[in-house]
Design an enzyme around this catalytic site. Structure first.
Site, PDB file in Angstrom:
ATOM      1  N   SER A 148       0.227  -1.740   0.023  1.00 35.62           N
ATOM      2  CA  SER A 148       0.750  -1.424   1.363  1.00 35.62           C
ATOM      3  C   SER A 148      -0.152  -2.067   2.414  1.00 35.62           C
ATOM      4  O   SER A 148      -1.264  -2.521   2.104  1.00 35.62           O
ATOM      5  CB  SER A 148       0.767   0.095   1.575  1.00 35.62           C
ATOM      6  OG  SER A 148      -0.571   0.572   1.642  1.00 35.62           O
ATOM      7  N   ASP A 178       4.219  -3.817  -0.205  1.00 36.64           N
ATOM      8  CA  ASP A 178       5.044  -2.627  -0.019  1.00 36.64           C
ATOM      9  C   ASP A 178       5.222  -2.357   1.489  1.00 36.64           C
ATOM     10  O   ASP A 178       4.235  -2.331   2.236  1.00 36.64           O
ATOM     11  CB  ASP A 178       4.308  -1.444  -0.686  1.00 36.64           C
ATOM     12  CG  ASP A 178       5.171  -0.205  -0.816  1.00 36.64           C
ATOM     13  OD1 ASP A 178       6.407  -0.334  -0.868  1.00 36.64           O
ATOM     14  OD2 ASP A 178       4.589   0.903  -0.884  1.00 36.64           O
ATOM     15  N   HIS A 179       6.451  -2.174   1.927  1.00 37.36           N
ATOM     16  CA  HIS A 179       6.745  -1.837   3.322  1.00 37.36           C
ATOM     17  C   HIS A 179       6.137  -2.794   4.355  1.00 37.36           C
ATOM     18  O   HIS A 179       5.509  -2.365   5.332  1.00 37.36           O
ATOM     19  CB  HIS A 179       6.291  -0.398   3.649  1.00 37.36           C
ATOM     20  CG  HIS A 179       7.072   0.636   2.925  1.00 37.36           C
ATOM     21  ND1 HIS A 179       8.347   1.002   3.272  1.00 37.36           N
ATOM     22  CD2 HIS A 179       6.769   1.374   1.825  1.00 37.36           C
ATOM     23  CE1 HIS A 179       8.803   1.917   2.430  1.00 37.36           C
ATOM     24  NE2 HIS A 179       7.870   2.155   1.530  1.00 37.36           N
ATOM     25  N   HIS A 237       9.069   9.884   0.907  1.00 39.90           N
ATOM     26  CA  HIS A 237       7.674   9.587   0.584  1.00 39.90           C
ATOM     27  C   HIS A 237       6.811  10.844   0.619  1.00 39.90           C
ATOM     28  O   HIS A 237       7.118  11.782   1.348  1.00 39.90           O
ATOM     29  CB  HIS A 237       7.112   8.563   1.574  1.00 39.90           C
ATOM     30  CG  HIS A 237       7.721   7.203   1.418  1.00 39.90           C
ATOM     31  ND1 HIS A 237       8.606   6.671   2.330  1.00 39.90           N
ATOM     32  CD2 HIS A 237       7.597   6.272   0.436  1.00 39.90           C
ATOM     33  CE1 HIS A 237       8.976   5.466   1.923  1.00 39.90           C
ATOM     34  NE2 HIS A 237       8.393   5.210   0.782  1.00 39.90           N
ATOM     35  N   GLY A 238       5.727  10.841  -0.146  1.00 43.64           N
ATOM     36  CA  GLY A 238       4.756  11.920  -0.068  1.00 43.64           C
ATOM     37  C   GLY A 238       4.969  13.006  -1.104  1.00 43.64           C
ATOM     38  O   GLY A 238       5.766  12.872  -2.032  1.00 43.64           O
ATOM     39  N   HIS A 289      12.541   4.118  -3.571  1.00 45.08           N
ATOM     40  CA  HIS A 289      11.231   4.511  -3.016  1.00 45.08           C
ATOM     41  C   HIS A 289      11.097   6.024  -3.112  1.00 45.08           C
ATOM     42  O   HIS A 289      12.067   6.736  -3.397  1.00 45.08           O
ATOM     43  CB  HIS A 289      11.144   4.097  -1.541  1.00 45.08           C
ATOM     44  CG  HIS A 289      10.853   2.642  -1.365  1.00 45.08           C
ATOM     45  ND1 HIS A 289       9.680   2.180  -0.828  1.00 45.08           N
ATOM     46  CD2 HIS A 289      11.587   1.543  -1.681  1.00 45.08           C
ATOM     47  CE1 HIS A 289       9.705   0.855  -0.811  1.00 45.08           C
ATOM     48  NE2 HIS A 289      10.854   0.444  -1.318  1.00 45.08           N
TER      49      HIS A 289
HETATM   50  P1  13P Z   1       5.946   8.410  -3.477  1.00 46.50           P
HETATM   51  O1  13P Z   1       5.278   8.954  -2.270  1.00 46.50           O
HETATM   52  O2  13P Z   1       7.058   9.276  -3.945  1.00 46.50           O
HETATM   53  O3  13P Z   1       4.993   8.092  -4.585  1.00 46.50           O
HETATM   54  O4  13P Z   1       6.648   7.011  -3.059  1.00 46.50           O
HETATM   55  C1  13P Z   1       5.924   5.815  -3.062  1.00 46.50           C
HETATM   56  C2  13P Z   1       6.672   4.701  -2.425  1.00 46.50           C
HETATM   57  O5  13P Z   1       7.862   4.726  -2.196  1.00 46.50           O
HETATM   58  C3  13P Z   1       5.887   3.503  -2.073  1.00 46.50           C
HETATM   59  O6  13P Z   1       6.632   2.573  -1.370  1.00 46.50           O
HETATM   60  O1  G3H Z   2       5.350   4.276   0.875  1.00 49.86           O
HETATM   61  C1  G3H Z   2       4.169   4.445   1.085  1.00 49.86           C
HETATM   62  C2  G3H Z   2       3.156   4.313  -0.001  1.00 49.86           C
HETATM   63  O2  G3H Z   2       2.925   5.566  -0.584  1.00 49.86           O
HETATM   64  C3  G3H Z   2       1.911   3.693   0.542  1.00 49.86           C
HETATM   65  O3  G3H Z   2       1.177   4.603   1.284  1.00 49.86           O
HETATM   66  O4  G3H Z   2       0.821   3.311   3.374  1.00 49.86           O
HETATM   67  O5  G3H Z   2      -0.594   5.318   2.820  1.00 49.86           O
HETATM   68  O6  G3H Z   2      -0.857   3.187   1.535  1.00 49.86           O
HETATM   69  P1  G3H Z   2       0.056   4.078   2.333  1.00 49.86           P
HETATM   70 ZN    ZN Z   3       8.146   3.360  -0.095  1.00 48.78          ZN
END
Ligand code: 13P
Ligand code: G3H
Ligand code: ZN
Length: 309
Positions: free
Chosen positions: A50, A82-83, A180-181, A211
């Protein structure tokens, strides 16, 4: 073997009705735990970084650690952003050796999401890199952005064909009720498989990404709560739902929170039992082993990609 893209992985996963695990990485122990697990069960892997991870650990350190993991394991590994939230961030990762990027324009109006995603796709494809786009908005926390439940929105199946055709993306992240989370559902866990089914019909053979797919494994939440933590009501996606998604068009399942919980639970337990220890290897070693066991469990019992490397 050099880093690979996810193209071949997704093709086989779609046909074989399984999914590839995309695990978030932030440091050496996490990378080692994940890749040692995948090696033991011969699974292909996506390791994703990320913007926050990149800020924390530094782009070059992460790339070199992942390259070391490839040398050690010989596995096909895809290194994914990621993102990604801007063209510049995606470009920097593409230029810096990633083989896959996500451009997350899911918060933008439809036409603007298309425009930004296409800009990234054009650049990425000219460098042999693949792109994941997103339609629909998940609730939960990513980096510093907290999307409330009220602002979350399921993916509209009526938009997916146009989005894929106009952008040229290689895979599509959708919102069907995951978030998420560590606090995904207040009551009963519910995913909109009807939406997934409709998207699958409209995009036959096209890889879909899920995700927010940690199951927030109760054993680690209990461990955290038992050893001084406080996570009442933490709840994730039941693993049988993930298995079902993997047997459908979902080819990539994102897992970060389960890694965090396994690591944190193990370290909390370690310190509760060994309050006078202070050598980081003594507590990071067991944390790495916990990650390894957790990832092996996901690969074999949830994703079904063991033996597919
Ligand atoms: P979780 O918070 O469910 O592990 O999701 C992670 C995610 O989507 C990272 O892009
Ligand atoms: O989708 C989010 C992932 O869990 C990454 O989390 O941006 O805190 O590294 P982060
Ligand atoms: Zn995600």
């Amino acid at each position: 073997m050099p880093l690979v893209t996810s193209t071949e992985m997704f093709k086989k996963a779609y046909e074989g009705k399984y999914a590839i695990g995309a695990f978030n990485v932030n440091n050496m122990e996490i990378i080692q735990g994940i890749t040692e697990a995948a090696k033991e069960v011969n699974a292909p892997l996506i390791l994703q970084v990320s913007a926050g991870a990149r800020k924390y650990a530094n782009h070059t350190y992460l790339v070199k650690l992942v390259e070391a993991a490839i040398e050690e394991t010989g596995l096909p590994i895809c290194l994914h952003l990621d993102h990604g939230d801007s063209f510049e961030l995606c470009k920097s990762c593409i230029d810096g050796g990633f083989t896959s990027v996500m451009i997350d324009g899911s918060h933008l109006p439809f036409e603007e999401n298309i425009k930004l995603t296409k800009q990234v796709v054009d650049y990425a494809h000219s460098k042999g890199v693949v792109v994941e786009g997103e339609l629909g908005r998940l609730a939960g926390i990513e980096d510093d952005v907290n999307v409330s439940e009220a602002d979350a929105a399921y993916t509209d199946p009526n938009q997916v064909e146009e989005f894929v055709a106009k952008t040229g993306v290689d895979s599509l992240a959708i919102a069907i009720g995951t978030s998420h989370g560590a606090y995904k559902f207040k009551g009963e866990a519910k995913l909109r498989f009807d939406i997934l089914e409709e998207i699958e019909k409209r995009l036959p053979g096209f890889p879909i990404v899920l995700h927010g797919a940690s199951s927030v494994m109760p054993e680690y939440v209990e461990m955290i709560n038992k050893f001084g933590g406080n996570m009442p009501g933490a709840k994730g996606v039941p693993e049988d739902m993930l298995r079902k998604a993997a047997s459908m068009a979902v080819c990539k399942i994102n897992i970060d929170s389960d890694l965090r919980l396994a690591m944190t639970g193990t370290i909390r337990k370690y310190f509760a039992e060994n309050p006078s220890h202070f050598d980081p290897r003594q507590y990071l070693g067991p944390a790495r082993s916990a990650i390894k066991e957790m990832v092996k469990h996901k690969i074999v019992n949830v994703l079904g990609c063991d033996g597919k490397a």
